[in-house]
Design an enzyme around this catalytic site. Structure first.
Site, short mmCIF file in Angstrom:
data_model
loop_
_atom_site.label_atom_id
_atom_site.label_comp_id
_atom_site.label_asym_id
_atom_site.label_seq_id
_atom_site.Cartn_x
_atom_site.Cartn_y
_atom_site.Cartn_z
N VAL A 62 0.84 -1.19 0.00
CA VAL A 62 0.00 0.00 0.00
C VAL A 62 0.88 1.24 0.00
CG1 VAL A 62 -1.72 1.29 1.35
CG2 VAL A 62 -1.79 -1.20 1.32
N CYS A 63 0.45 2.26 -0.73
CA CYS A 63 1.09 3.58 -0.66
C CYS A 63 0.00 4.63 -0.82
CB CYS A 63 2.21 3.73 -1.69
SG CYS A 63 1.65 3.86 -3.39
N ARG A 64 0.39 5.83 -1.19
CA ARG A 64 -0.59 6.92 -1.32
C ARG A 64 -1.54 6.69 -2.51
NH1 ARG A 64 -0.62 11.79 -4.11
NH2 ARG A 64 -1.93 13.38 -3.17
#
Length: 98
Positions: A62-64
Site C-alpha cells: 500500500v502507498c498513497r
C-alpha cells in the site's frame, strides 16, 4: 501485475481474513492514518528490511496512490516473494484507519 482493489482489501479485513499489509509510504505520511494492522516500511528501506519478510506469506503493498507500492511489489517479486498491489492506494481508502 496482481492487484486488489481498495474495496477487496476492506471486505477481506471485515470478513476477518488475515492480510499482511505493508505500507510503503514515508513515516510522516503514515501519521495521517494507516490501515489497521499495516506495517510501515518506507519504500526506500524495503531492500534493507527484506530479511523481516517471510517468503511463505503473501503481502499486500500500500502507498498513497499505487505507484510506490507497485515498485515495491516488483522489487519483492524479483526476490521470490508473493505480493499484491492495492490499486488506488490510501487516496481511495474509505475504511478504518489507525
Amino acid at each position: 501485475m496482481r492487484e486488489m482493489t481498495v474495496k477487496e482489501v476492506e471486505t477481506s479485513l471485515k470478513e476477518g481474513k488475515k492480510l499482511n499489509i505493508i505500507d510503503v509510504r514515508e513515516v510522516d505520511e503514515v501519521t495521517a492514518g494507516k490501515i489497521p494492522g499495516a506495517v510501515n516500511i518506507p519504500l526506500r528501506l524495503v531492500e534493507f528490511r527484506i530479511h523481516e519478510l517471510d517468503k511463505s506469506k503473501e503481502y499486500v503493498m500500500v502507498c498513497r496512490s499505487g505507484g510506490r507500492s507497485g515498485r515495491a511489489k516488483q522489487f519483492l517479486e524479483s526476490y521470490g516473494f508473493k505480493v499484491i498491489n492495492m490499486a488506488g492506494g490510501m487516496l481511495a481508502w474509505e475504511g478504518e484507519v489507525e
